[in-house]
Design a protein around this motif. Structure first.
Motif, short mmCIF file in Angstrom:
data_model
loop_
_atom_site.label_atom_id
_atom_site.label_comp_id
_atom_site.label_asym_id
_atom_site.label_seq_id
_atom_site.Cartn_x
_atom_site.Cartn_y
_atom_site.Cartn_z
N ASN A 3 7.80 -6.53 -18.23
CA ASN A 3 8.29 -6.34 -16.87
C ASN A 3 8.74 -7.70 -16.36
O ASN A 3 8.01 -8.40 -15.64
CB ASN A 3 7.19 -5.76 -15.98
CG ASN A 3 7.70 -5.47 -14.57
OD1 ASN A 3 8.91 -5.37 -14.35
ND2 ASN A 3 6.79 -5.34 -13.63
N ALA A 4 9.94 -8.09 -16.75
CA ALA A 4 10.40 -9.46 -16.52
C ALA A 4 11.91 -9.51 -16.65
O ALA A 4 12.57 -8.49 -16.90
CB ALA A 4 9.76 -10.40 -17.54
N ASP A 5 12.45 -10.69 -16.50
CA ASP A 5 13.86 -10.94 -16.75
C ASP A 5 14.04 -11.30 -18.23
O ASP A 5 13.06 -11.64 -18.91
CB ASP A 5 14.35 -12.07 -15.86
CG ASP A 5 15.86 -12.15 -15.76
OD1 ASP A 5 16.54 -11.17 -16.15
OD2 ASP A 5 16.38 -13.18 -15.30
N PHE A 6 15.27 -11.24 -18.73
CA PHE A 6 15.55 -11.72 -20.09
C PHE A 6 15.05 -13.16 -20.22
O PHE A 6 15.36 -14.01 -19.38
CB PHE A 6 17.05 -11.71 -20.36
CG PHE A 6 17.66 -10.35 -20.52
CD1 PHE A 6 17.10 -9.39 -21.34
CD2 PHE A 6 18.85 -10.03 -19.86
CE1 PHE A 6 17.70 -8.14 -21.50
CE2 PHE A 6 19.44 -8.79 -20.01
CZ PHE A 6 18.86 -7.85 -20.83
N ALA A 7 14.32 -13.44 -21.29
CA ALA A 7 13.79 -14.79 -21.48
C ALA A 7 13.43 -15.00 -22.94
O ALA A 7 13.16 -14.03 -23.67
CB ALA A 7 12.55 -15.01 -20.60
N PRO A 8 13.41 -16.25 -23.41
CA PRO A 8 13.04 -16.52 -24.80
C PRO A 8 11.64 -16.03 -25.15
O PRO A 8 11.40 -15.57 -26.27
CB PRO A 8 13.12 -18.04 -24.89
CG PRO A 8 13.99 -18.47 -23.78
CD PRO A 8 13.79 -17.48 -22.68
N ASP A 9 10.70 -16.12 -24.19
CA ASP A 9 9.34 -15.76 -24.53
C ASP A 9 9.12 -14.26 -24.69
O ASP A 9 8.10 -13.83 -25.23
CB ASP A 9 8.33 -16.34 -23.53
CG ASP A 9 8.53 -15.83 -22.11
OD1 ASP A 9 9.48 -15.06 -21.88
OD2 ASP A 9 7.73 -16.22 -21.23
#
Length: 313
Positions: A44-50
């Motif tokens: 539940n987040a934005d696109f990100a490397p992690d």
């Protein structure tokens, strides 16, 4: 203005981190939510490397006459790992793959299903073909090596809305719009589940790059009626907690109405874009997934039309 600068610096930092990101294991763990139905829940987040750009809830259904897959994730690697996750649960072959809309995390895993070919509404296919290369550029920038060997693979088969029975399961394939020009909602009547796609978000800021807010609000009313009339026990959105207790329809409706009212009022007051971006967000939304990045995108691309309307252009 300091708040705006902080948001922009945060976004730049996210992009920089992506360049060092290594492709890895999405750790997809199928969760059974009904007879024959499994869920793979994204961050539940934005696109990100992690998170490897994995912010989507996907699902699969072993119908007794092949497996139905709902959304294929943000990358080739996701699609391949999704397919292995399916094989860990059932030996049944994949029969159908549905992409619920044109956004990249709904169809970028389609390369793993080249032998089947994904199905989608006509507008979704057209949009995926048109915007796929730009999506790829953006996701490679944001998530780096997680996207390795990923190429846009738009759905191939045009889907006709209506009722369809596959094995033990009867599905209603329902066209809506407003989140995008063509939004597919799937009702598994046999399992009592509504797969709402991007029409409803739960505890997550809605994405709006292709949105028409008035049509979206009308679709939410349609979705509410569909949920009631079908007697479904679960509504699973593509973004946000898949099985949370919060009412995703009410949350999405409330946010869109608030966003529309904020921009209408701000435009009538002659506020510029930077001022609107810097305005505080109500506590009800302040801790939702992808805040503040998604709110920044909402306002940046929607507000100019409100300014034009206020000025009579």
């Amino acid at each position: 203005m300091k708040r705006v600068l902080g948001i922009l610096l945060w976004l730049a930092a996210q992009a920089a981190l992506a360049q060092a990101g290594d492709a890895g294991d999405y750790r997809l763990a199928p969760r059974q939510v009904a007879a024959d139905v499994w869920l793979l829940e994204g961050a539940n987040a934005d696109f990100a490397p992690d998170n490897g750009c994995n912010i989507i809830n996907t699902a699969f259904i072993d119908t007794g006459d092949g497996v139905v897959v709902i959304n294929t994730g943000p990358s080739r690697q996701y699609g391949e790992q999704q397919r292995r996750a399916i094989a860990s649960v059932t030996a049944a072959p994949v029969r159908l793959v549905f992409n619920l809309n044109l956004h990249p995390d709904y169809f970028f895993g389609n390369q793993a299903y080249a032998d089947v070919g994904a199905s989608a509404l006509a507008g979704t296919i057209d949009g995926a073909r048109r915007e796929g290369p730009a999506y790829a550029d953006n996701l490679y920038r944001l998530c780096g090596n997680w996207m390795r060997d990923t190429e846009p693979a738009p759905p191939r088969h045009v889907l006709t809305p209506g009722r369809r029975t596959i094995g033990r399961h009867t599905f209603d394939l329902v066209r809506m719009d407003g989140h995008t020009a063509d939004d597919l909602v799937i009702v598994d009547r046999s399992a009592g589940i509504v797969f709402a796609g991007g029409v409803a978000f739960r505890e997550r800021v809605p994405t709006t790059p292709h949105a028409d807010l008035k049509r979206w609000l009308a679709s939410l009313d349609q979705l509410q009626a569909l949920l009631r009339d079908s007697g479904a026990r679960l509504l699973i959105p593509s973004h946000g907690p898949a099985l949370g207790s919060a009412d995703a329809i009410a949350q999405t409706r409330g946010y869109l109405q608030w966003l529309d009212a904020r921009m209408t009022q701000a435009a009538s007051q002659g506020r510029d874009l930077a001022e609107v971006i810097a305005m505080p967000v109500p506590q009800a939304y302040a801790h939702w997934g992808a805040m503040p990045a998604e709110y920044l995108r909402n306002v940046t691309h929607l507000y100019p039309a409100y300014e034009d309307a206020a000025l009579g252009r």
